[in-house]
Write a protein that holds these residues in place. Structure first.
Motif, PDB file in Angstrom:
ATOM      1  N   UNK B 260      39.649  96.413  97.676  1.00 14.23           N
ATOM      2  CA  UNK B 260      41.104  96.569  97.773  1.00 14.23           C
ATOM      3  C   UNK B 260      41.511  98.005  97.492  1.00 14.23           C
ATOM      4  N   UNK B 313      27.406  96.183  97.824  1.00 12.93           N
ATOM      5  CA  UNK B 313      27.925  94.832  98.036  1.00 12.93           C
ATOM      6  C   UNK B 313      29.005  94.481  97.022  1.00 12.93           C
ATOM      7  N   UNK B 382      30.633  87.175  90.785  1.00 12.03           N
ATOM      8  CA  UNK B 382      29.997  86.243  91.720  1.00 12.03           C
ATOM      9  C   UNK B 382      29.178  86.987  92.767  1.00 12.03           C
ATOM     10  N   UNK B 383      29.753  88.016  93.345  1.00 11.07           N
ATOM     11  CA  UNK B 383      29.011  88.772  94.353  1.00 11.07           C
ATOM     12  C   UNK B 383      27.752  89.378  93.766  1.00 11.07           C
ATOM     13  N   UNK B 390      19.656  86.490  95.794  1.00 13.61           N
ATOM     14  CA  UNK B 390      18.994  86.701  97.086  1.00 13.61           C
ATOM     15  C   UNK B 390      17.806  87.662  96.950  1.00 13.61           C
TER      16      UNK B 390
ATOM     17  N   UNK C  51      21.606  82.188 104.363  1.00 17.95           N
ATOM     18  CA  UNK C  51      21.674  83.274 103.395  1.00 17.95           C
ATOM     19  C   UNK C  51      21.423  84.660 103.992  1.00 17.95           C
ATOM     20  N   UNK C  53      22.106  88.246 105.450  1.00 17.44           N
ATOM     21  CA  UNK C  53      23.185  89.198 105.179  1.00 17.44           C
ATOM     22  C   UNK C  53      23.387  90.112 106.387  1.00 17.44           C
ATOM     23  N   UNK C  56      29.561  93.696 105.190  1.00 18.69           N
ATOM     24  CA  UNK C  56      30.646  93.152 104.399  1.00 18.69           C
ATOM     25  C   UNK C  56      31.929  93.018 105.205  1.00 18.69           C
ATOM     26  N   UNK C  57      32.586  91.857 105.103  1.00 16.82           N
ATOM     27  CA  UNK C  57      33.927  91.656 105.657  1.00 16.82           C
ATOM     28  C   UNK C  57      34.079  92.126 107.093  1.00 16.82           C
ATOM     29  N   UNK C  70      32.683  88.508 102.000  1.00 14.01           N
ATOM     30  CA  UNK C  70      32.434  89.622 101.075  1.00 14.01           C
ATOM     31  C   UNK C  70      31.010  89.601 100.548  1.00 14.01           C
ATOM     32  N   UNK C  71      30.273  88.507 100.791  1.00 15.64           N
ATOM     33  CA  UNK C  71      28.854  88.498 100.442  1.00 15.64           C
ATOM     34  C   UNK C  71      27.989  88.877 101.635  1.00 15.64           C
ATOM     35  N   UNK C  72      28.615  89.400 102.670  1.00 16.52           N
ATOM     36  CA  UNK C  72      27.928  89.867 103.887  1.00 16.52           C
ATOM     37  C   UNK C  72      27.363  88.721 104.708  1.00 16.52           C
ATOM     38  N   UNK C  73      27.817  87.493 104.488  1.00 12.65           N
ATOM     39  CA  UNK C  73      27.226  86.359 105.192  1.00 12.65           C
ATOM     40  C   UNK C  73      28.155  85.857 106.308  1.00 12.65           C
ATOM     41  N   UNK C 242      36.721  82.723  96.848  1.00 14.47           N
ATOM     42  CA  UNK C 242      36.122  84.037  97.024  1.00 14.47           C
ATOM     43  C   UNK C 242      36.964  84.875  97.991  1.00 14.47           C
ATOM     44  N   UNK C 246      40.257  88.759  98.846  1.00 16.02           N
ATOM     45  CA  UNK C 246      40.128  89.834  99.825  1.00 16.02           C
ATOM     46  C   UNK C 246      41.088  89.666 100.996  1.00 16.02           C
ATOM     47  N   UNK C 249      42.117  92.450 103.189  1.00 16.44           N
ATOM     48  CA  UNK C 249      41.142  93.089 104.071  1.00 16.44           C
ATOM     49  C   UNK C 249      40.818  92.214 105.272  1.00 16.44           C
ATOM     50  N   UNK C 251      41.204  87.926 106.737  1.00 18.39           N
ATOM     51  CA  UNK C 251      41.714  86.597 106.408  1.00 18.39           C
ATOM     52  C   UNK C 251      40.778  85.493 106.873  1.00 18.39           C
TER      53      UNK C 251
END
Lengths: 333, 530, 286
Positions: B260, B313, B382-383, B390, C51, C53, C56-57, C70-73, C242, C246, C249, C251
């Motif tokens: 953000x 990340x 959490x991230x 992982x 899982x 990756x 991000x976003x 946001x976890x790149x997934x 989660x 964000x 950034x 939705x």
């Protein structure tokens, strides 16, 4: 009739007492030391025992329960532990009025709209207005309120979120910001507070809206199918007239019932909406209380929510006894 | 027909209200001018300096109360505050402070030696009637003080049990803020809701969960505050603070997630500030429980994690890779400690070896404890946890993430229930002792509140840390800390992850407010331009 | 609600002939089937491994239809896999609720008197709390995890079953064929298993279907409040909470699980409603 009422009253009080007792015990078996929780990352081992002793949390649970009961009998809800110096009764009053304002606003949206939608659906039964309104009602109970809240925030980017009034504006006398400014004639402030109230109230209103419209529709249909109304219609009475004169009064009992029930659900169950919109109401208060392991706060909240439930049920019972002559006798089962 | 069309008055009123309420930009808020609005993630719990350690309370407290010694405007150097000057005796056991004459509390009580003695008696005297309960989080910081006495009206003398290098920084902490004795006596337990100090801002009122209002103290001894009023507003959701800042509903927003902050960096009318924080986010490994009692397993964990990727990340790149527990902005940081090595093959090999020696099978099952809400050193727990999971699962671990609320998280870890756990520390005082001793000395293994979560015990490290604590020569202390950090690196009881900068976003009409390296929120210098 | 009139002697029309008149069953059933299908064949249906990756976003694109989180997934993959945990958790918890709730309800209705009073008081106390408060306490006491969540949701849903089954038992007891069974000396065991249970099966099905919708909502709500199991598992509620941080950034990570939750609940609601309509006029269950 008075016998029945008395019996209900006794039952109600018993329910409340046991409910609070259950929460009291549940809190004591949590695997967390509340003093350590308050210390956070700066615990001082030698001080923890001292404080446990001071608060009486070292004693056997039954002694703690007795002490708590005694305190309640003196009309004292106690003081918050996680937020020292805060009288729970004061804070609970503020939280309760915040929730009450939110709930009332939601009901102001849900009740008229719900009755309207339900009536429309009943009049045009099994045609498109019916289908649309019932589909919307179903959607209303299906979309989780926290997701809806997020969608509302995204959809109305210019609406304020997260507070009850703009920060720094003058304080209010009561906990009812919107209604207080309306009553005192401060319309500018009323609009401002109304804008803060709008999205949370809208999010909260969907479930009662859906339920009320469904109940209204079903109640209306039951009445419209009744023979005397068929006769009335056959005699040429207009549909609006039939609705207003006959169907509405007859359906009002079941609608009243469901409104009362929903009011209870909202008052104690607005946790999610309050959480998303950061509304400082009862739901947020109890969640924070649990997170801080603040025994006295959670107990007080349990007492209040159980109280709301019991009082609302009792009120509904009485209303029905008064309104419905059929029930005045032999409603024992 | 006509009748149906005619609107009832009630209906038209609700129509008007509805439109007004939903019309964008209508009914501008009637906020009084010259009011700075500070948006943060939570509410204070207690405004009495000695009874809280919660960051959100501290932000308010440092504006109301002042300690004897203050931080310099821009650095971590200690400069005169309420005390004009001070001196130490030869043996370092006696400290004498000269107070500034004419300083007053907000309630007109004069700030004199008696007030200072009163303030410290509340902490030190276990039977003090003016300490409200035993929850004094920083109690152990003061444990070396033997007595505090008033020499004359403006002179105070502290006597220590033994010379201690961390004494002066302790006196500069927010919890040493001088309180008005009259107010404490008047309000009793309610002092926590009616704080009276001598700082640049005066407390006005506190609506829990809604706002805390401070106003400028006109009789302040130094430069007066730049704004008339300050409002602290809690909004839990960081995304909502972002929206509020963009619309100008608040002037300053802190504790925003890094991504953000990036989006705000380009936003119109918003300025972003940053300062390196004195903190450490780390992964603790319970060294007393198998399989992490084997150093090879701990090394495998360490080599499996790519800190650069983790920072990308979980911190959007805005964090500094850590190699030891002491942040590099602080003296005593272990320069000679080797850099962290990311090496998947090595991790796999180490784990296989350890498995053969210890006789356990792959994959090795571990539990990773995570807190459910962000901390300054762990902005996205959490991230972070998911990334670590992982990464570790690639080298032969199997991880289960256990999320607990913050209270339970730390309690379960002090009891040693975890295997891996995310933790961290923000400096109370700018001294390496505060990191190394607190987090890794075996004295701090304690089931009811020790911060050595890894239950790490190395006698040589303990000895070095003890020596450093009571040594007054800074050069020698730095030497001891350096050695200790090298030993700790060998044993890997913790994996230091990141040092996180403190970042805030503010409207561009806020002038003069600069983040302090101690990350204290001191709003005295802030001004609002039209 | 669905208190079937037991003395209805009119033979019920065969269920198949009415099925087409209740579109809710079809639409709802279809939706439910869709998600059950997704859950069972998640690995085959989803475009990526759960899982993996990517970045991000990322915004939606041909590679990632719903973007990444946001976890790149990959969001689509996570939503598909998320149906597993949501469905398993809700089906398990509702099964528990059915077992407890129905037993209590039958006991109360069959025994009557003091037992009945006791059980119904218990249910009243149960109902007098906000359900989330109960869940909170249960989970905190058990230490957080999916098992605790399932148990908490099960407990929340017990009263509905108890109340309804008890009400039906009360009218059942006076039904002609039941009275004659009792007169013929049927043991309580026989009565429960071969008389009462078959009679209320229809109601249980309707309530359970509607309950599944509630359970999905409650599981998601609990994760949304931050009390759930391992957050690295794909689950709609935790995905939503989660993503909520964000929103400024992207939705999509919020919209996708939100829509999935809504559609599943809608499916169960439609199906349950339809079922109720279908079964309402039949005296015996299928």
């Amino acid at each position: 009739m008075w016998g029945v009422l008395l019996k209900r009253l006794v039952q109600a009080v018993a329910t409340m007492v046991i409910a609070v007792l259950v929460v009291f015990l549940a809190l004591r078996i949590l695997p967390v030391n509340p003093v350590m929780a308050r210390f956070g990352q700066h615990a001082v081992p030698e001080k923890i025992e001292l404080e446990m002793e001071r608060m009486g949390w070292n004693k056997p649970v039954w002694q703690q329960a007795l002490a708590f009961g005694n305190q309640l009998l003196h009309g004292d809800l106690g003081e918050s532990f996680a937020r020292p110096g805060e009288r729970i009764s004061v804070r609970l009053g503020e939280a309760l009025s915040a929730t009450l304002e939110l709930t009332l606003a939601a009901m102001l949206i849900a009740v008229p709209l719900g009755i309207f939608v339900g009536t429309v659906a009943a009049i045009w039964r099994n045609s498109w207005p019916d289908w649309i309104s019932m589909a919307v009602a179903l959607l209303g109970v299906s979309v989780p309120v926290f997701f809806l809240a997020i969608c509302l925030i995204l959809a109305f980017p210019s609406m304020p979120t997260g507070l009850r009034k703009p920060p720094g504006t003058p304080d209010f006398h009561t906990g009812f910001y919107f209604f207080e400014s309306l009553v005192t004639g401060n319309f500018r402030m009323a609009v401002v507070c109304g804008r803060h109230l709008a999205l949370p109230a809208l999010a909260l209103s969907t479930i009662p809206l859906a339920v009320i419209s469904r109940v209204t529709r079903n109640a209306m249909l039951e009445v419209l199918d009744a023979d005397y109304l068929r006769t009335a219609r056959a005699k040429g009475a207009g549909i609006l007239r039939v609705i207003a004169r006959h169907a509405m009064p007859n359906a009002s009992l079941s609608v009243l019932n469901i409104v009362g029930f929903q009011l209870g659900v909202l008052l104690s169950g607005a946790i999610l909406t309050e959480k998303v919109f950061n509304w400082p109401g009862l739901g947020n208060y109890v969640v924070d209380g649990i997170r801080d392991y603040d025994y006295a706060v959670v107990q007080a909240c349990a007492l209040v929510t159980a109280g709301i439930f019991v009082v609302l049920n009792l009120t509904l019972d009485i209303l029905f006894l008064l309104l419905d002559p059929r029930l005045r006798e032999g409603r024992q089962s | 027909m006509n009748r149906a069309l005619r609107f009832s008055p009630a209906f038209s009123i609700s129509c008007v209200l509805f439109t007004l309420v939903f019309l964008p930009g209508c009914g501008g808020p009637a906020v009084p001018s010259d009011t700075l609005i500070y948006g943060r993630g939570g509410d204070a719990n207690d405004l009495d300096p000695i009874h809280t350690d919660i960051g959100e309370s501290v932000k308010v407290i440092v504006n109301i109360f002042e300690p004897l010694v203050a931080y310099d405007k821009e650095t971590l150097d200690l400069v005169p505050g309420v005390a004009e000057s001070w001196e130490t005796s030869e043996d370092g056991r006696e400290w004498t402070f000269k107070l500034r004459p004419g300083v007053k509390f907000h309630d007109e009580t004069p700030l004199n030696a008696d007030a200072v003695v009163f303030t410290f008696q509340r902490i030190l005297d276990p039977d003090s009637p003016y300490a409200f309960g035993n929850v004094i989080p920083y109690f152990s910081n003061y444990s070396q003080i033997e007595k505090v006495e008033a020499v004359d009206d403006l002179t105070v003398k502290f006597t220590l049990k033994q010379p201690q290098a961390t004494f002066l920084p302790t006196i500069a902490m927010f919890s040493s803020g001088i309180v008005s004795p009259t107010a404490v006596k008047k309000y009793g337990t309610e002092f926590s809701r009616n704080p009276v100090g001598s700082g640049p801002f005066k407390f006005e009122y506190w609506r829990p969960k809604q706002e805390i209002l401070l106003s400028r103290f006109e009789d302040y001894w130094g430069d007066k505050a730049g704004v008339e009023r300050v409002v602290f507003v809690p909004s839990q959701e960081s995304s909502i603070r972002v929206i509020q800042l963009k619309r100008g509903e608040i002037h300053i927003a802190d504790n925003l997630p890094p991504s953000d902050m990036d989006s705000l960096e380009g936003a119109e009318g918003v300025v972003v500030q940053s300062t390196p924080g004195i903190n450490i986010g780390y992964l603790t490994m319970q060294t007393q429980k198998p399989p992490l009692d084997q150093v090879k397993v701990r090394q495998a964990v360490s080599h499996a994690i790519d800190l650069d990727r983790l920072i990308d990340v979980a911190y959007s790149g805005h964090a500094q890779k850590a190699k030891t527990m002491v942040p590099p902005t602080l003296w005593g940081h272990g320069e000679n400690v080797p850099e962290h090595q990311y090496d998947v093959e090595k991790a796999k090999a180490l784990l296989k070896e350890a498995a053969k020696e210890g006789g356990f099978e792959l994959p090795v099952k571990l539990q990773l404890f995570v807190m459910d809400s962000p901390r300054p050193y762990m902005q996205q727990p959490r991230q972070t946890a998911i990334y670590i999971k992982d990464a570790l699962e690639k080298v032969g671990f199997e991880i289960e993430i256990i999320t607990n609320d913050i209270g339970q998280h730390f309690q379960r870890m002090t009891r040693g229930e975890h295997q891996l756990g995310l933790s961290g520390w923000s400096a109370d005082i700018a001294d390496p002792h505060n990191f190394l001793h607190t987090l890794l000395h075996s004295d701090n293994i304690n089931k009811s509140g020790g911060n050595n979560l890894s239950q790490y015990k190395n006698e040589k490290v303990d000895e070095l840390l003890d020596k450093a604590q009571f040594e007054l020569d800074k050069g020698k202390r730095a030497q001891y800390y350096e050695e200790a950090q090298e030993l700790i690196y060998e044993d890997v009881p913790v994996l230091p992850l990141v040092h996180v900068p403190v970042r805030i976003a503010e409207r561009d009409n806020v002038k003069g407010y600069k983040l302090h390296p101690s990350s204290q929120v001191r709003l005295k210098s802030a001004r609002l331009e039209e | 609600m669905s208190s079937a009139s037991l003395d209805n002697v009119r033979p019920a029309p065969p269920i198949s002939s009415k099925l087409w008149r209740v579109p809710g069953v079809w639409v709802g059933g279809g939706l439910v089937f869709l998600f059950v299908f997704a859950a069972i064949f998640a690995n085959a249906v989803s475009p990526y491994s759960v899982d993996a990756r990517f970045g991000k976003n990322l915004p939606p694109s041909w590679q990632h239809w719903l973007g990444t989180d946001s976890n790149e997934k990959d969001v689509l993959t996570r939503v598909i896999h998320g149906s597993r945990l949501s469905l398993v958790a809700s089906i398990t918890s509702i099964s528990c609720a059915v077992i407890i709730g129905v037993s209590l309800g039958m006991l109360a209705g069959y025994k009557g008197g003091r037992t009945d009073m006791l059980i119904m008081r218990l249910i009243d106390i149960w109902l007098s709390f906000p359900s989330l408060l109960i869940a909170f306490l249960v989970i905190a006491a058990l230490s957080p995890g999916w098992i605790a969540v399932i148990l908490a949701v099960a407990l929340i849903n017990v009263p509905v079953f108890t109340r309804q089954i008890r009400a039906e038992m009360l009218s059942l007891k006076h039904a002609g064929y039941v009275e004659s069974s009792i007169a013929a000396g049927a043991t309580p065991f026989y009565l429960v298993l071969f008389v009462f249970l078959p009679a209320v099966t229809g109601t249980i099905w309707v309530l359970a279907t509607l309950g599944l919708g509630h359970a999905i909502l409650e599981v998601a709500a609990l994760s949304f409040l931050g009390i759930a199991g391992d957050p690295s598992h794909a689950e709609w509620g935790s995905m939503l909470v989660e993503a909520k941080e964000h929103l400024a950034i992207t939705i999509w990570p919020a919209i996708a699980p939100g829509v999935a939750i809504s559609l599943t609940i809608l499916g169960f609601n439609l199906f349950g409603d339809g079922l109720r309509e279908l079964l309402n006029r039949r005296t015996r269950s299928f």
